[in-house]
Design a protein around this motif. Structure first.
Motif, PDB file in Angstrom:
ATOM      1  N   ASN A 138       6.108  -5.484   4.272  1.00 11.29           N
ATOM      2  CA  ASN A 138       7.407  -5.335   3.577  1.00 11.29           C
ATOM      3  C   ASN A 138       7.591  -3.907   3.065  1.00 11.29           C
ATOM      4  OD1 ASN A 138       9.849  -6.190   2.230  1.00 11.29           O
ATOM      5  ND2 ASN A 138       8.676  -6.085   0.324  1.00 11.29           N
ATOM      6  N   ILE A 139       6.521  -3.341   2.501  1.00 12.48           N
ATOM      7  CA  ILE A 139       6.631  -1.989   1.925  1.00 12.48           C
ATOM      8  C   ILE A 139       6.882  -0.961   3.030  1.00 12.48           C
ATOM      9  CG2 ILE A 139       5.344  -0.202   0.667  1.00 12.48           C
ATOM     10  CD1 ILE A 139       4.080  -2.641  -0.914  1.00 12.48           C
ATOM     11  N   ARG A 140       6.199  -1.103   4.166  1.00 13.47           N
ATOM     12  CA  ARG A 140       6.442  -0.158   5.277  1.00 13.47           C
ATOM     13  C   ARG A 140       7.879  -0.293   5.797  1.00 13.47           C
ATOM     14  NH1 ARG A 140       1.403  -2.080   6.600  1.00 13.47           N
ATOM     15  NH2 ARG A 140       2.216  -3.355   8.299  1.00 13.47           N
ATOM     16  N   ARG A 141       8.387  -1.530   5.808  1.00 11.03           N
ATOM     17  CA  ARG A 141       9.775  -1.745   6.253  1.00 11.03           C
ATOM     18  C   ARG A 141      10.748  -1.036   5.306  1.00 11.03           C
ATOM     19  NH1 ARG A 141      13.575  -4.885   4.770  1.00 11.03           N
ATOM     20  NH2 ARG A 141      12.305  -6.028   3.256  1.00 11.03           N
ATOM     21  N   LEU A 142      10.502  -1.175   3.989  1.00  9.34           N
ATOM     22  CA  LEU A 142      11.369  -0.508   3.006  1.00  9.34           C
ATOM     23  C   LEU A 142      11.274   1.017   3.128  1.00  9.34           C
ATOM     24  CD1 LEU A 142      10.680  -2.754  -0.129  1.00  9.34           C
ATOM     25  CD2 LEU A 142      12.825  -2.611   1.156  1.00  9.34           C
ATOM     26  N   MET A 143      10.080   1.509   3.393  1.00 10.32           N
ATOM     27  CA  MET A 143       9.893   2.963   3.515  1.00 10.32           C
ATOM     28  C   MET A 143      10.726   3.499   4.680  1.00 10.32           C
ATOM     29  SD  MET A 143       5.803   2.982   2.884  1.00 10.32           S
ATOM     30  CE  MET A 143       5.337   4.673   2.666  1.00 10.32           C
ATOM     31  N   LEU A 144      10.714   2.764   5.772  1.00  6.70           N
ATOM     32  CA  LEU A 144      11.478   3.200   6.959  1.00  6.70           C
ATOM     33  C   LEU A 144      12.976   3.074   6.748  1.00  6.70           C
ATOM     34  CD1 LEU A 144       9.605   1.817  10.102  1.00  6.70           C
ATOM     35  CD2 LEU A 144      10.186   4.197   9.580  1.00  6.70           C
ATOM     36  N   ALA A 145      13.364   2.043   5.975  1.00 13.06           N
ATOM     37  CA  ALA A 145      14.798   1.765   5.804  1.00 13.06           C
ATOM     38  C   ALA A 145      15.405   2.532   4.636  1.00 13.06           C
ATOM     39  CB  ALA A 145      14.994   0.253   5.600  1.00 13.06           C
ATOM     40  N   GLY A 146      14.613   3.343   3.956  1.00 12.51           N
ATOM     41  CA  GLY A 146      15.123   4.065   2.781  1.00 12.51           C
ATOM     42  C   GLY A 146      15.333   3.140   1.592  1.00 12.51           C
ATOM     43  N   LEU A 152       6.901  -0.824  -5.814  1.00 11.66           N
ATOM     44  CA  LEU A 152       5.893  -1.789  -5.366  1.00 11.66           C
ATOM     45  C   LEU A 152       4.504  -1.170  -5.221  1.00 11.66           C
ATOM     46  CD1 LEU A 152       8.087  -3.574  -2.641  1.00 11.66           C
ATOM     47  CD2 LEU A 152       7.670  -4.317  -4.996  1.00 11.66           C
ATOM     48  N   VAL A 153       4.409   0.152  -5.452  1.00 14.16           N
ATOM     49  CA  VAL A 153       3.110   0.830  -5.337  1.00 14.16           C
ATOM     50  C   VAL A 153       2.813   1.576  -6.637  1.00 14.16           C
ATOM     51  CG1 VAL A 153       3.399   1.122  -2.824  1.00 14.16           C
ATOM     52  CG2 VAL A 153       4.010   3.002  -4.353  1.00 14.16           C
ATOM     53  N   PRO A 154       1.528   1.809  -6.942  1.00 15.57           N
ATOM     54  CA  PRO A 154       1.216   2.627  -8.121  1.00 15.57           C
ATOM     55  C   PRO A 154       1.811   4.029  -7.951  1.00 15.57           C
ATOM     56  CG  PRO A 154      -0.756   1.501  -7.307  1.00 15.57           C
ATOM     57  CD  PRO A 154       0.311   1.302  -6.267  1.00 15.57           C
ATOM     58  N   PRO A 155       2.240   4.686  -9.055  1.00 11.39           N
ATOM     59  CA  PRO A 155       2.828   6.024  -8.947  1.00 11.39           C
ATOM     60  C   PRO A 155       1.949   7.008  -8.170  1.00 11.39           C
ATOM     61  CG  PRO A 155       3.080   5.176 -11.182  1.00 11.39           C
ATOM     62  CD  PRO A 155       2.261   4.167 -10.439  1.00 11.39           C
ATOM     63  N   ALA A 156       0.634   6.921  -8.338  1.00 11.02           N
ATOM     64  CA  ALA A 156      -0.269   7.848  -7.636  1.00 11.02           C
ATOM     65  C   ALA A 156      -0.157   7.692  -6.121  1.00 11.02           C
ATOM     66  CB  ALA A 156      -1.711   7.609  -8.080  1.00 11.02           C
ATOM     67  N   VAL A 157       0.078   6.464  -5.669  1.00 11.31           N
ATOM     68  CA  VAL A 157       0.198   6.222  -4.224  1.00 11.31           C
ATOM     69  C   VAL A 157       1.477   6.866  -3.697  1.00 11.31           C
ATOM     70  CG1 VAL A 157       0.508   4.426  -2.463  1.00 11.31           C
ATOM     71  CG2 VAL A 157      -1.216   4.135  -4.268  1.00 11.31           C
ATOM     72  N   ALA A 158       2.559   6.718  -4.451  1.00 13.64           N
ATOM     73  CA  ALA A 158       3.825   7.357  -4.040  1.00 13.64           C
ATOM     74  C   ALA A 158       3.638   8.869  -3.951  1.00 13.64           C
ATOM     75  CB  ALA A 158       4.935   6.992  -5.027  1.00 13.64           C
ATOM     76  N   ARG A 159       2.867   9.437  -4.890  1.00 11.11           N
ATOM     77  CA  ARG A 159       2.648  10.893  -4.866  1.00 11.11           C
ATOM     78  C   ARG A 159       1.871  11.315  -3.611  1.00 11.11           C
ATOM     79  NH1 ARG A 159       1.842  10.252 -10.380  1.00 11.11           N
ATOM     80  NH2 ARG A 159      -0.415  10.304 -10.189  1.00 11.11           N
ATOM     81  N   VAL A 160       0.828  10.563  -3.275  1.00  6.55           N
ATOM     82  CA  VAL A 160       0.038  10.920  -2.079  1.00  6.55           C
ATOM     83  C   VAL A 160       0.925  10.818  -0.834  1.00  6.55           C
ATOM     84  CG1 VAL A 160      -1.910  10.242  -0.605  1.00  6.55           C
ATOM     85  CG2 VAL A 160      -2.170  10.230  -3.095  1.00  6.55           C
ATOM     86  N   ILE A 161       1.741   9.780  -0.761  1.00  4.71           N
ATOM     87  CA  ILE A 161       2.610   9.604   0.412  1.00  4.71           C
ATOM     88  C   ILE A 161       3.591  10.776   0.512  1.00  4.71           C
ATOM     89  CG2 ILE A 161       4.460   8.146   1.371  1.00  4.71           C
ATOM     90  CD1 ILE A 161       2.791   5.726   0.298  1.00  4.71           C
TER      91      ILE A 161
END
Ligand SMILES: Nc1ncnc2c1ncn2[C@@H]1O[C@H](COP(=O)(O)OP(=O)(O)OP(=O)(O)O)[C@@H](O)[C@H]1O
Ligand SMILES: NC(=O)c1ccc[n+]([C@@H]2O[C@H](COP(=O)(O)O)[C@@H](O)[C@H]2O)c1
Length: 183
Positions: A138-146, A152-161
């Protein structure tokens, strides 16, 4: 209840590591003394279902645990490539990580492998679920769809991405046909 000197293990692809995974890590550290996080399918990256490298996933997990205030001295984050022979997976896994007492998994396939290979190994299920939202697919789908994936992810994960330009990478992968590898 805390058992003395116990180690709990969770395995996953963590593409990406999300807040459901973090809840499971916290649960393990409440129930065991130490946590082993196995980054499975470590050899796969730059594939639509597995966009991030093992090294990037190590960083996501390390930074997310740290930002949560978890004592990193109690945590091992270990990438493990898949073994082509499922029937010996538990023995293979034991050879790659520190000894562990409890395997935590909500995955019926993993539980079935444990039961057939090491029936005395304790298996526990995650307490947190909300799998309809908190799952990598689901998260990968949202990432692709904007869509709204950052909540849904810890802030640190969003930063690494963001640091690795992950969304653009995923868009390129989604449009590519040189992307056949699947787990
Ligand atoms: N929402 C959640 N709450 C608690 N535990 C979870 C949650 N999602 C996954 N887990 C657990 O984390 C481990 C790794 O899961 P996994 O990496 O397959 O996550 P996923 O989000 O389901 O991934 P994908 O959708 O990409 O296959 C498994 O043991 C799984 O049961
Ligand atoms: N043969 C193998 O190497 C084998 C078998 C079962 C699970 N695994 C790994 O364990 C992890 C289990 O996590 P899931 O609960 O996400 O399926 C996966 O990342 C997978 O890489 C590997």
């Amino acid at each position: 209840m805390t058992t003395t000197s116990s180690r709990g293990l969770m395995a996953g692809r963590f593409q990406p590591f999300h807040s459901g995974h973090l809840a499971l890590a916290k649960q393990i550290l409440e129930e065991c003394d130490e946590l082993v996080v196995v980054i499975g399918s470590a050899q796969f990256n730059f594939i639509d279902k597995d966009p991030f490298t093992a090294g990037e996933r190590v960083l996501m997990i390390h930074e997310a645990l740290k930002e949560t205030g978890i004592d990193l001295a109690k945590c091992y984050v270990i990438p493990v490539p898949n073994d082509e022979n499922n029937a010996r997976w538990i023995a293979y896994l034991r050879s790659m990580v520190p000894s562990f007492d409890v395997l935590y998994s909500g995955n019926d396939f993993v539980k079935h492998l444990v039961l057939s290979q090491d029936p005395r190994l304790a298996v526990k299920s995650p307490k947190f679920a909300k799998k309809e939202e908190y799952n990598g697919t689901n998260i990968r789908r949202l990432m692709l769809a904007g869509g709204q994936w950052k909540r849904l992810v810890p802030p640190a994960v969003a930063r690494v991405i963001e640091q690795v330009n992950g969304i653009e990478r995923m868009r390129v992968l989604a449009g590519s046909d040189s992307n056949p590898q699947r787990w």
